[in-house]
Each structure stands twice: as C-alpha cells, then as structure tokens.
Design a protein around this motif. Structure first.
Motif, PDB file in Angstrom:
ATOM      1  N   GLN A   1       0.834  -1.206   0.000  1.00 17.43           N
ATOM      2  CA  GLN A   1       0.000   0.000   0.000  1.00 17.43           C
ATOM      3  C   GLN A   1       0.869   1.256   0.000  1.00 17.43           C
ATOM      4  OE1 GLN A   1      -3.693  -0.190   2.363  1.00 17.43           O
ATOM      5  NE2 GLN A   1      -3.174  -2.344   2.693  1.00 17.43           N
ATOM      6  N   LYS A   2       1.988   1.143   0.722  1.00 15.74           N
ATOM      7  CA  LYS A   2       2.928   2.278   0.705  1.00 15.74           C
ATOM      8  C   LYS A   2       3.502   2.452  -0.709  1.00 15.74           C
ATOM      9  CE  LYS A   2       7.252   3.972   1.653  1.00 15.74           C
ATOM     10  NZ  LYS A   2       8.621   3.546   1.407  1.00 15.74           N
ATOM     11  N   ASP A   3       3.780   1.314  -1.364  1.00 19.11           N
ATOM     12  CA  ASP A   3       4.313   1.322  -2.736  1.00 19.11           C
ATOM     13  C   ASP A   3       3.318   2.037  -3.661  1.00 19.11           C
ATOM     14  OD1 ASP A   3       4.496   0.310  -5.500  1.00 19.11           O
ATOM     15  OD2 ASP A   3       6.217  -0.827  -4.731  1.00 19.11           O
ATOM     16  N   LEU A   4       2.023   1.686  -3.517  1.00 19.65           N
ATOM     17  CA  LEU A   4       0.996   2.315  -4.355  1.00 19.65           C
ATOM     18  C   LEU A   4       0.949   3.827  -4.110  1.00 19.65           C
ATOM     19  CD1 LEU A   4      -1.863  -0.323  -3.969  1.00 19.65           C
ATOM     20  CD2 LEU A   4      -0.456   0.076  -5.989  1.00 19.65           C
ATOM     21  N   TRP A   5       1.044   4.187  -2.855  1.00 22.72           N
ATOM     22  CA  TRP A   5       1.015   5.607  -2.494  1.00 22.72           C
ATOM     23  C   TRP A   5       2.193   6.350  -3.130  1.00 22.72           C
ATOM     24  CZ3 TRP A   5      -1.949   9.318  -1.049  1.00 22.72           C
ATOM     25  CH2 TRP A   5      -1.461  10.451  -0.393  1.00 22.72           C
ATOM     26  N   MET A   6       3.363   5.712  -3.092  1.00 22.75           N
ATOM     27  CA  MET A   6       4.557   6.329  -3.671  1.00 22.75           C
ATOM     28  C   MET A   6       4.440   6.441  -5.190  1.00 22.75           C
ATOM     29  SD  MET A   6       6.574   7.303  -1.326  1.00 22.75           S
ATOM     30  CE  MET A   6       8.202   7.526  -2.020  1.00 22.75           C
TER      31      MET A   6
END
Lengths: 601, 189
Positions: free
Chosen positions: A453-458
């Motif tokens: 989810q952090k990856d998607l946000w980035m």
C-alpha cells in the motif's frame, strides 16, 4: 417483618461491620491462588474478571478489583451496598437511574424480586429467542447468582451475628448436632407452636434454625476454590472452604490453612494491619508462587495499554513530523517516534513472554493471543526493515499495524484471556508449530500488504521514482515468498494435527478453507508475476489486497460458527470486518484508478 | 538475493528448533506446584493425649511403629453404629499389627457405654475407645465435621489416607490394599 428479613440476611451473609476496604493495605493477598475455570490464578485475576463481568470496567470508582473482592469475602454486609452492577435502563426495573449506571447488590436483589416471574419464564424458553433486553435481564440474574456465591464464600469462618460473642459457624458446628437433637426433643414434647416453649427452648430452637439456614444457603458454594487438595503433590483438585463440611475434605493441613484465612478475616474486621500481613505471609508460605506474583504484576502493569500508547505516540510523532519544515525538529520527532516504537515492541515482547511463563505453553492458543503475536511479528518485521534501511517509513507502517492490532486486542481484554484451552488445543507441540507458523504467516502477509500500500502511495506521489519501485518490488517478492512458505507449512501441519485429532487431514472446514485461500492467493500472485500474466502494478495490488484476505481467513470464518474449529467461534465483530474490507477495497480501487489515470496522462 | 536466502534458512532453522523443543516438552496444563510436591502422605499426624473409657492414659504417638486407624464416630450416628462391629472384628483379627483409636463425639459418656453395652462384644485391647465431648480432637485437630471418618496413620506416624463415610470392607479389601503394605515399610522409630 423488615427486621426479620434484615436479620436473616445478616445470618446468611455473616456478620455486620462497618470497615472501609481502603483501611487495610491488602499487600500480597491479591497474589494468593484460586482455582477458577480449570486454572490456578491469583485472586487478583479472579477479582478483575468478575468486576469486569459485573460492571464492564477494570476497577470501580473507589475500589480496586482486589479491594472489592476482599470486601465481598470478609465484610459481605458492607459489600452489598457497593455499586458494581451495570444495568441498562434501570428505571424500567423500578430502580432509580444514576449517571454511572452502577447499582449495588441490594438494588439487584430488589430488581430480581420484581422480575422473578419474567426471569423464570425466560429461562424456560430458548436463549436464541431472547430479545437484547431479555438477554440483559438474564445476564443481570446470572451476575446476581454469581455475586451471591462470592458473598457467601467465607461465611464458614466469619463471626456470626448471633449473641454477643464472635464465634463462627465453624465454632458453632461443635454444638450443632446436640442442638438439633434438643430441638427434636422439644418438638416431640411440645409440638411446633413457639408459644408453648420456654425462653430457653425458644433460644435453642432459633439458634439451631439459624445454623441450618446458614449451612443450607452456603454449603453448596464451590466457587471460591482456594484450598489445594493436600493429598495431591501437584494438586489439580481444589476445594472451597464450605466443602470441608459438605464433602468431608477437611484434614489437619487444610484446617491449618482455613485458620489462616480466619485470621485474615479477623485482621480485616479489626483493621489489624500487622495480623493481616502476618496471615497473608503465612498463607503464601504454602505455595511456590512466582507465577502467581508474575500474573499479579501482569494484571497491574497492563502492557496491552502500554504498547498501544507507545505505538500511538510513535504514529503521532511521525504524522506531526510530516507537517514540519524544520529538519532539526523533523529529526527529533523521528527519533522520538523510533524510540517509542522500539519501546512499544519491547513491551509487547515482555507481555507475550510473561504469558508464556504464566501459562506454560506457546504464546498463541486463543484469538486474542494470535492478535498480540501478529502485532509482535509486524513490529519486529518493521524494526528489522528500519535497521536495514534507516528509513522511518518502516516505523510509520509498524506503528499503523501496532495501533490497529492492539486496539483490536483490547476488545478481547474483558474476557478471561488466560482461560484454559479446549482439550484439542492443549498440546504444546502443535501450538508451537502449526499455530505459530500460521500466525507468523498472517504477520508477514500484513507486513507485505502494508508495504504494498505504501508502494501504491509512492507511485502516486513520485511516479518517476523507478528506483524506489524496483527496490520495493524486490522487497515485496521476498516477503511474499516468506509468507507463502509459512502459511503453506502451517496449513500442512494443521492437516496433520487434524488427522491426529479428528481422523482426517482435510475436511473443507471454513477455517481450513480460509488457510487455503491465503496460500492460493499468494501462489496466484507469485506465479502470475513469474509468468508475466500480471504487471508490476497488478502484483503490488494483489499483495496489498492480502490484508482483506487475511482478515477474512483470520476473523471472518470464525463468524460462520460452522465446522470443527468451534473453539475459535466469535460474534459481534461482523460489522467491523465488513467496514474494514469495504474500506480497504475502496482505498485500493481508488489508488489503482489514480495510478492508471496518472500513467495515461 | 543472498540475504533473502539467509533469512529463509534462519527462519527454517528457528522453526525446526522450535518443533524439536516443543516435541520434547510434554503437554502441560497451567501448573501450580505445592511446596511439598514429592510427598504422597499428608505429613505427620497430630499427636494428642487421651484417656480411654477404661481409664488408660496414652498419647497417640505411643502407637507409632505400627499402623494406626484413627476413627471418628458417635453413638447417635447411624452409619457409625453399623460400621463399628466391623472395626471390632478388624482389631481382633490383627491384634498385634494394628491399633484402632475410636474417638467418639458423643456429648455424654453414658451414651457410648450404653451403645457398647448393647453390642455385647468384648473390646480387644488394641481398640482404644475415647470420649471427645468438646470435639477438640475431632474438629480442632483433625477437621472432621461429618461422621464417620477414619484416618490411616502409617508406622512413621504420618497420615497415609483418609476414609470419608462408612466402609464395609475393613477386614478384607482395606486391610489387604492399604494397611498390610504398611507393615513392611521401614520405620524411623
């Protein structure tokens, strides 16, 4: 008439005195043992469980749980006036409403008398047909019965309100048989009419009646099992004080121990702190009680709340830090967050270690424990990542998982979180292998999901940062492989355990299907990626959605109340699960759409 | 990639170690240990001085060296008076191997004498009948609140067993199973 009932009440409950609980410092009394629901635990745990059950709180406005228990045991006539029972809509039962919704035992007696017919009718019908109000009424009735038992537990050794002396039932017992024979003699000579009796005969008859009443009302009381079976080296059988009368379980050693409790009662009544400390010390000498002391400490420090607080602080510091422009303040806040997160992890580790020591088994045996363990795996996992990368994003993700999981764990604290496990679970081998493997798998899946989810946000914030995307994908692949390894081994071990316990490896039980669902999901995203059937983004999306799969397999299937894993059945969390799944699905859909849109643009 | 491999290997090793440790750890219930975990008796019997109905004065401990049955009864207790002849028979059969001390909770000594008179049996010398009208021995020392109850005390003057309620097989089953084995134990006397 009122005087008569008051007197009867005093006979049944023991003697009247007007001490306040706070006048005696209970000291180590709270760590004396009791056998309750199959487990030897300190009186403190027993007290906390009942206070929570009756009032919905950890402690009462002016009393700790142990003080409340001591008051109930040693001074029942004062205890009946302490507000402890939570009653909703008290007015409908004829009670005066109060702000705290807490009512005394005396008020409860009044309520039960008013509602006795309704309660009797309810007990005749199926519990599933009760409305929530009816369920609450039956619950109140059960609390009344339970508290009555606690109040009567020590009436064997408390001074009776008979005459001027301070003799207990135990003392009067010596004359009871003679009295009964004398009464039989009086009745055979003069009949049952009291008017024909002399004053002396009336006194004998009344005393005999009082003793019989006390014995009949209390002798069946087996709740307070504080006396270990002295015949058994490592006793599994414990007795309540009244069982020495009822079952003949007395012997010289048991009597010695009961006399110590009688001294405690006297010390409590006369406010003699010295005698109290001396008696408690005497009682403690009977037991090798390091576990009991640790459990009392465990109850006092409440590490669940400590961990939640520290994880929350870490999260707050990081959120504030993200709004700060000064790099110096940022650095300080990040440092504070890291320290808080580290301490939170340490307190969680201490909490789990204490439970292992107290319960003498691997850390996961109940749903509550599985939440604690998964929280620890996540915290340790993110700490490891922080150690490798020195990037506070790991602390941020760890704090989020810590806050969510510890909040969920707090929801279970009201129940007996250290209760005895059902027979099928009572095996250290399988608890230490299958259960730990599976829960570690849940933990690593949650780590993977949060990282994805952090990856998607980035990908939204820094779409050009291909280096980050590449590195993130590499990390995700590793953690997903580890998750697959743990959940697959865990599921296979579960099958072997099921074969040993239930005679079949696989039975398409909801819990088994849940475990299989995780394995299949992980296998699907890994294989799809290897065979290039999904893009990097698809792989990250699939990994992010693991949180929903985990929640469904971990909690969701328990709601179905079907299958052999009945020890895990829960209720009342359906709404929470639905909200979480819908929120996650919408969030991921939004992120997906936003990233796609950005790419197209 | 190397580090990932190391992590997986370490995890597997931890798992295998845990499995091994768990396997050697027998299933346990949450435990509690009594300080006297190794003892199977209830420790020393409580000594007391007594005077029999026939006026003989002794301490209970004077009978140590052979098994003692400390029997609590009363003449008004129906199961006790049914059981009592069995005890007389047992005392008579094992006159040299056993002492029975029968403590009566009767208020009046006359009630005991009446009961024994009605029995019309000669009381053997190893059956000591004593009166405990104030129940000091019965309740304060031996915590007996229901009659009849009997303690078996081994030759080392330790309480070996307690029999709650009347027993019907003193002479055969209980003698063979519980009392006879005590005759061969090493005594500290």
């Amino acid at each position: 008439m009122i005087r008569f009932f008051t007197m009867l009440f005093m006979i049944i409950m023991g003697t009247a005195s007007t001490v306040r609980a706070a006048d005696i410092d209970l000291g180590n009394w709270s760590s004396l043992p009791i056998l309750y629901e199959g487990r030897v635990e300190p009186l403190d745990s027993f007290a906390r469980l009942h206070v929570k059950k009756f009032s919905g709180r950890e402690s009462l406005p002016q009393l700790s749980a142990s003080e409340w228990l001591a008051l109930n045991l040693f001074d029942p006539t004062t205890a009946v006036n302490i507000p402890v029972f939570k009653i909703r809509d008290a007015a409908q039962y004829g009670l005066t409403e109060n702000k705290k919704r807490l009512y005394s035992y005396t008020a409860l007696v009044q309520l039960i008398q008013n509602q006795q017919t309704t309660i009797n009718q309810l007990l005749e019908i199926n519990a599933e047909d009760w409305t929530p109000e009816q369920q609450h009424l039956v619950e109140i009735y059960e609390h009344y019965i339970l508290n009555t038992q606690i109040l009567r537990s020590l009436t064997l050794i408390l001074p009776l309100s008979i005459g001027d002396n301070e003799e207990s039932f135990l003392d009067f017992r010596k004359t009871q048989n003679d009295l009964q024979r004398k009464v039989q003699n009086i009745v055979s000579r003069k009949g049952a009419n009291l008017e024909n009796y002399t004053d002396k005969e009336k006194e004998i008859s009344f005393l005999s009646y009082q003793l019989s009443l006390l014995e009949n009302s209390a002798a069946q009381n087996v709740l307070l099992r504080i006396i270990p079976d002295q015949w058994d080296g490592a006793p599994t059988n414990w007795f309540a004080p009244w069982s020495i009368i009822r079952d003949g379980t007395g012997d010289p050693k048991t009597l010695e121990y009961i006399i110590i409790w009688r001294d405690m009662a006297e010390a409590y009544r006369t406010q003699n702190q010295e005698l109290w400390d001396y008696s408690v010390q005497d009682a403690q000498a009977y037991f090798n009680n390091s576990k009991l002391k640790i459990e009392t400490l465990y109850n006092k420090i409440n590490l669940t709340n400590v961990s939640l607080f520290l994880f929350s602080m870490a999260l707050i510091f990081l959120v504030i830090s993200s709004f700060m422009k000064s790099s110096k303040i940022n650095k300080t806040l990040n440092y504070a967050a890291t320290i808080n997160f580290g301490l939170g992890t340490l307190s969680l580790l201490t909490l789990i270690s204490m439970r292992i020591y107290i319960l003498n088994r691997p850390p996961v045996g109940t749903l509550y424990e599985s939440i604690l363990f998964v929280a620890l795996i996540c915290a340790l996992g993110f700490l490891f990542m922080f150690w490798r990368s020195k990037n506070t994003t790991a602390i941020l993700l760890g704090s989020i998982s810590g806050v969510i999981l510890m909040t969920a764990a707090r929801g279970f604290v009201g129940d007996d979180t250290m209760g005895t496990l059902v027979a099928v679970l009572n095996t250290n081998f399988w608890l230490g292998t299958h259960v730990l493997c599976i829960t570690m798998g849940y933990g690593t899946c949650l780590i993977a999901s949060l990282m994805a989810q952090k990856d998607l946000w980035m990908r939204i914030r820094q779409p050009q940062n291909l280096n980050f995307q590449k590195q993130s994908l590499r990390h995700l692949k590793t953690i997903v492989i580890i998750s697959l390894l743990l959940t697959t081994i865990g599921t296979i071990l579960g099958g072997i355990w099921a074969d040993q316990s239930w005679g079949r490896f696989w039975g398409w039980d909801p819990k088994e299907n849940g475990a299989l669902l995780i394995v299949l999901w992980l296998a699907w995203i890994i294989h799809s990626k290897i065979s290039n059937h999904i893009s990097d983004l698809g792989y990250v999306m699939g990994t992010a959605y693991l949180s929903v799969i985990i929640v469904l397999a971990w909690f969701g299937v328990n709601l179905l109340n079907v299958g052999l894993h009945s020890y895990g059945f829960i209720s009342g969390v359906a709404k929470g699960i639905v909200v979480f799944c819908v929120f996650q699905t919408l969030l991921l859909a939004f992120l997906w759409r936003f990233i796609r849109k950005k790419r197209t643009a | 990639m190397k580090i990932n491999l190391i992590i997986i290997v370490v995890l597997c090793l931890i798992g295998a170690g845990w499995m091994y440790a768990s396997y050697n750890n027998a299933p346990k219930t949450p435990s509690y240990q009594n300080k006297n975990a190794d003892i199977r008796t209830l420790g020393d019997a409580v000594d007391f001085k007594y005077t029999t109905l026939s006026g003989e004065e002794k301490n209970l401990k004077d009978h140590a060296g052979k098994p003692i049955l400390l029997h609590f009864w009363a003449s008004w207790c129906a199961p006790c008076i049914i059981e009592f002849p069995e005890l007389i028979k047992l005392a008579r059969t094992y006159q040299n191997d056993l002492t029975i001390v029968a403590v009566s909770s009767d208020t009046n000594i006359g009630d005991i004498e009446n009961f024994l008179g009605k029995l019309k049996q000669k009381i053997p010398s190893n059956l000591k009948i004593i009166h405990d009208g104030d129940k000091i021995i019965t309740q304060d020392l031996y915590a007996t609140f229901k009659l009849p109850e009997t303690y078996l005390i081994n030759p080392n003057f330790q309480i070996q067993k307690k029999y709650i309620g009347p027993q019907s097989k003193w002479e055969h089953t209980i003698w063979d199973k519980d009392i006879r084995p005590l005759l061969t134990i090493e005594t500290n006397q």
